[in-house]
Design a protein around this motif. Structure first.
Motif, PDB file in Angstrom:
ATOM      1  N   ALA A 201       0.827  -1.199   0.000  1.00  0.00           N
ATOM      2  CA  ALA A 201       0.000   0.000   0.000  1.00  0.00           C
ATOM      3  C   ALA A 201       0.869   1.261   0.000  1.00  0.00           C
ATOM      4  CB  ALA A 201      -0.925  -0.009   1.216  1.00  0.00           C
ATOM      5  N   GLN A 202       1.951   1.238   0.758  1.00  0.00           N
ATOM      6  CA  GLN A 202       2.840   2.401   0.799  1.00  0.00           C
ATOM      7  C   GLN A 202       3.522   2.601  -0.556  1.00  0.00           C
ATOM      8  OE1 GLN A 202       5.616   2.746   4.137  1.00  0.00           O
ATOM      9  NE2 GLN A 202       7.212   3.449   2.719  1.00  0.00           N
ATOM     10  N   TRP A 203       4.027   1.519  -1.150  1.00  0.00           N
ATOM     11  CA  TRP A 203       4.703   1.628  -2.441  1.00  0.00           C
ATOM     12  C   TRP A 203       3.764   2.149  -3.522  1.00  0.00           C
ATOM     13  CZ3 TRP A 203       7.380  -3.847  -2.340  1.00  0.00           C
ATOM     14  CH2 TRP A 203       8.489  -3.782  -1.496  1.00  0.00           C
ATOM     15  N   ARG A 204       2.551   1.624  -3.515  1.00  0.00           N
ATOM     16  CA  ARG A 204       1.589   2.054  -4.535  1.00  0.00           C
ATOM     17  C   ARG A 204       1.225   3.524  -4.329  1.00  0.00           C
ATOM     18  NH1 ARG A 204      -0.611   3.665  -7.995  1.00  0.00           N
ATOM     19  NH2 ARG A 204      -2.094   2.781  -9.485  1.00  0.00           N
ATOM     20  N   GLY A 205       1.171   3.947  -3.076  1.00  0.00           N
ATOM     21  CA  GLY A 205       0.915   5.346  -2.792  1.00  0.00           C
ATOM     22  C   GLY A 205       2.027   6.251  -3.299  1.00  0.00           C
ATOM     23  N   GLU A 206       3.266   5.776  -3.204  1.00  0.00           N
ATOM     24  CA  GLU A 206       4.397   6.541  -3.717  1.00  0.00           C
ATOM     25  C   GLU A 206       4.298   6.691  -5.236  1.00  0.00           C
ATOM     26  OE1 GLU A 206       7.700   4.286  -2.351  1.00  0.00           O
ATOM     27  OE2 GLU A 206       7.522   4.954  -0.263  1.00  0.00           O
ATOM     28  N   GLN A 207       3.871   5.626  -5.911  1.00  0.00           N
ATOM     29  CA  GLN A 207       3.699   5.692  -7.358  1.00  0.00           C
ATOM     30  C   GLN A 207       2.641   6.726  -7.729  1.00  0.00           C
ATOM     31  OE1 GLN A 207       2.782   1.566  -8.296  1.00  0.00           O
ATOM     32  NE2 GLN A 207       4.834   1.259  -9.113  1.00  0.00           N
TER      33      GLN A 207
END
Length: 267
Positions: A201-207
């Motif tokens: 979820a954090q990685w996708r938010g960064e994208q």
């Protein structure tokens, strides 16, 4: 060390061990870096003179019209691309079959901006005699869950929008069917394993934040609430893969929160 080195070494061993087409799968949750890894592997192989092609499972998405029909006939959640059942697996199998025969093959492409398949005139061509096909995607190589695991919802989306379990049962049945025929064509599977679903979820938010910085609040850029709901479509199978796939993958690269390599098993 980056993930590219062990995956390239795996590809080298596969190519040395057999003639003809080699199909290497790269799996990883959203934001794990699988697309970057696949692109880097393709560039490295081509620089060494290996005829290589890259196909993302995202490029096999069914057309918008087809998903609208699934939404009307099966379950509204199938309107959203991503989960098993929303891909045209037959197209992927036909690409592999052509390359196995040594023929050139058009590689499908999906236009996420239009949420629809790109016109065939825009599809790149994998050359005749291609030696390595890289098939990358978040659910590449995934195995279905036992029926008992489908009963309890894993998140709010399932509890509120799939209370009867029809959507997740359809997705699981699709995964157990034609997707296994596609994944059965893999000669090896490399997994980029996230530390846990919360990190996904954090990685996708960064994208998404990077996309917003680039294009602003354009159509297709999700706010925090939209992104949270979107990620829930992938949660069940992502968690299942993180638990089950390291025991099956040829190579598993365990990542830290910054996507650096923690440790590796297999290969």
């Amino acid at each position: 060390m980056t993930p590219l080195e062990p995956v390239a070494a795996l590809a080298d061993r596969l190519l040395a061990a057999r003639d003809g087409l080699v199909v290497l799968g790269i799996a990883g949750a959203q934001g794990s870096g699988k697309s970057t890894l696949a692109g880097g592997l393709k560039a490295r192989m081509e620089a060494r003179g290996v005829a290589c092609a890259l196909l993302s499972i995202d490029d096999l998405y069914r057309t918008k019209a087809e998903r609208e029909r699934l939404a009307a006939q099966v379950h509204p959640l199938l309107r959203t691309r991503g989960v098993p059942g929303t891909h045209d697996v037959a197209v992927g199998l036909s690409v592999i079959a052509a390359l196995e025969r040594g023929e050139a093959a058009a590689l499908p492409r999906f236009d996420k901006g239009r949420d629809d398949r790109a016109p065939e005139a825009e599809w790149p061509i994998a050359a005749a005699g291609t030696r390595l096909l890289i098939l990358e995607g978040w659910c590449v190589g995934a195995a279905p869950q036992p029926d008992a695991a489908l009963v309890a919802p894993v998140n709010r989306l399932e509890a509120e929008e799939d209370a009867e379990g029809r959507w997740r049962a359809y997705v699981n049945a699709a995964l157990a069917g034609e997707y296994q025929a596609l994944f059965g064509r893999l000669d090896a599977l490399a997994l980029l394993a996230a530390p846990g679903f919360e990190m996904v979820a954090q990685w996708r938010g960064e994208q998404e934040a990077a996309l917003r910085a680039r294009v602003g609040d354009a159509d297709g850029v999700m706010d925090v609430g939209q992104l949270a709901r979107f990620i829930q479509h992938y949660e069940r199978l992502t968690r299942h893969m993180l638990e089950q796939m390291p025991g099956r993958a040829t190579l598993t690269i365990f990542l830290r929160a910054d996507r650096s390599v923690d440790h590796i098993i297999g290969g």
